[in-house]
Design a protein around this motif. Structure first.
Motif: not given
Length: 327
Positions: A175-181
């Protein structure tokens, strides 16, 4: 395979893209600009101006909001991605008995999940064997651009969870993290017990604090709304034929059903946007060139057809052998 490049514009706006050779040089953006919303159109204009100076055309693929590029651009809905709000995953699992059953089934079969560091991922021959097994069962040769599965050598900011059974890796999630994964990949061996994907997803999301997340695009999704402007008859026919007859190579319906069973909060439409040219079958040649790179789309399709024929011959041979041995 060509990797995505990142263009950095004014005020912290970034654009991921790949440059390919189609009919001329084309920079195909992977989604729209990322960064402060008010500055996205200006950054998109600067990106396109730089491309023109470099004698490249620009195409935007998988854009959530076409107005982030510019108002009144030719655009076409080409798919949708399922989205879950922050904290929504545990409530969905509580409500959905079939998902709970899958998670329990995998756990009861001895599947365990643990996070792996980027260094461990890079060094793991086991995970490359999992990927090789998965790729061998695909209807298409490995793709690039937004569907490049070769992320183990360059994890970047990705986080990984690995499924093991009897001390052997049988699957992994990236998975790529962020404000929305963004749950980018769920890869499994053929022998992974039913429910392994659900257990991977459940563990990764709970370990991450149950953030807002998406499972990524389903091309030609039936959950996508119609485009505001109807495409040409030729483009409409191409998309209809692809959805109906290309499942031997890409299982649109199966991918959609897999993501839909986790009951997303909504499906977000994604668009193809041009710099002003009408969307035509030639536009889709540019898209195909991005996903097929570094091969030409015609060679990519030819390889897919040869692989399909080889699979059919192998399946027919095994069926004949089984029939003869049973006599």
């Amino acid at each position: 395979m060509p990797s995505l490049q990142t263009w950095t514009g004014p005020l912290g706006v970034t654009i991921d893209y790949t440059e390919i050779q189609s009919w001329g040089r084309v920079r195909v953006a992977a989604g729209g600009p990322s960064g402060p919303t008010p500055h996205r159109p200006a950054a998109a204009a600067a990106f396109e101006a730089q491309a023109r100076a470099d004698r490249c055309r620009v195409l935007w693929f998988g854009v959530e909001t076409p107005e982030d590029i510019a108002p009144n651009r030719p655009s076409l809905v080409i798919g949708a991605e399922p989205v879950w709000g922050a904290g929504r995953w545990p409530a969905m699992v509580t409500r959905k008995a079939s998902v709970r059953a899958q998670i329990r089934r995998a756990a009861n079969k001895g599947v365990t999940i643990e996070p792996w560091s980027s260094d461990r991922v890079r060094a793991s021959a086991e995970l490359r064997a999992v990927l090789a097994d998965w790729l061998a069962r695909r209807g298409l040769p490995p793709m690039s651009f937004m569907a490049d599965p070769f992320v183990l050598d360059a994890p970047g900011d990705r986080r990984f969870w690995v499924a093991t059974r009897n001390d052997r890796a049988i699957g992994y999630l990236a998975l790529r993290p962020g404000d929305e994964v963004f749950v980018e990949w769920i890869i499994q061996r053929r022998e992974a017990p039913n429910g392994t994907a659900a257990l991977l997803l459940d563990t990764a999301l709970r370990d991450s604090g149950c953030p807002a997340f998406t499972l990524g695009m389903v091309p030609l999704s039936t959950h996508a709304p119609l485009s505001d402007t109807a495409p040409s008859l030729l483009v409409r026919g191409l998309l209809t034929w692809t959805r109906a007859h290309a499942t031997r190579f890409y299982n649109f319906g199966g991918l959609e059903r897999f993501k839909a069973k986790f009951v997303p909060d909504r499906w977000r439409p994604l668009h193809l946007v041009t710099t002003g040219r009408p969307i035509s079958v030639f536009t889709f040649h540019d898209v195909a060139a991005a996903f097929a790179a570094p091969r030409a789309p015609t060679r990519f399709v030819g390889r897919a057809l040869l692989d399909a024929a080889a699979h059919e011959i192998r399946d027919a041979t095994e069926a004949a052998r089984d029939w003869l041995s049973s006599r």
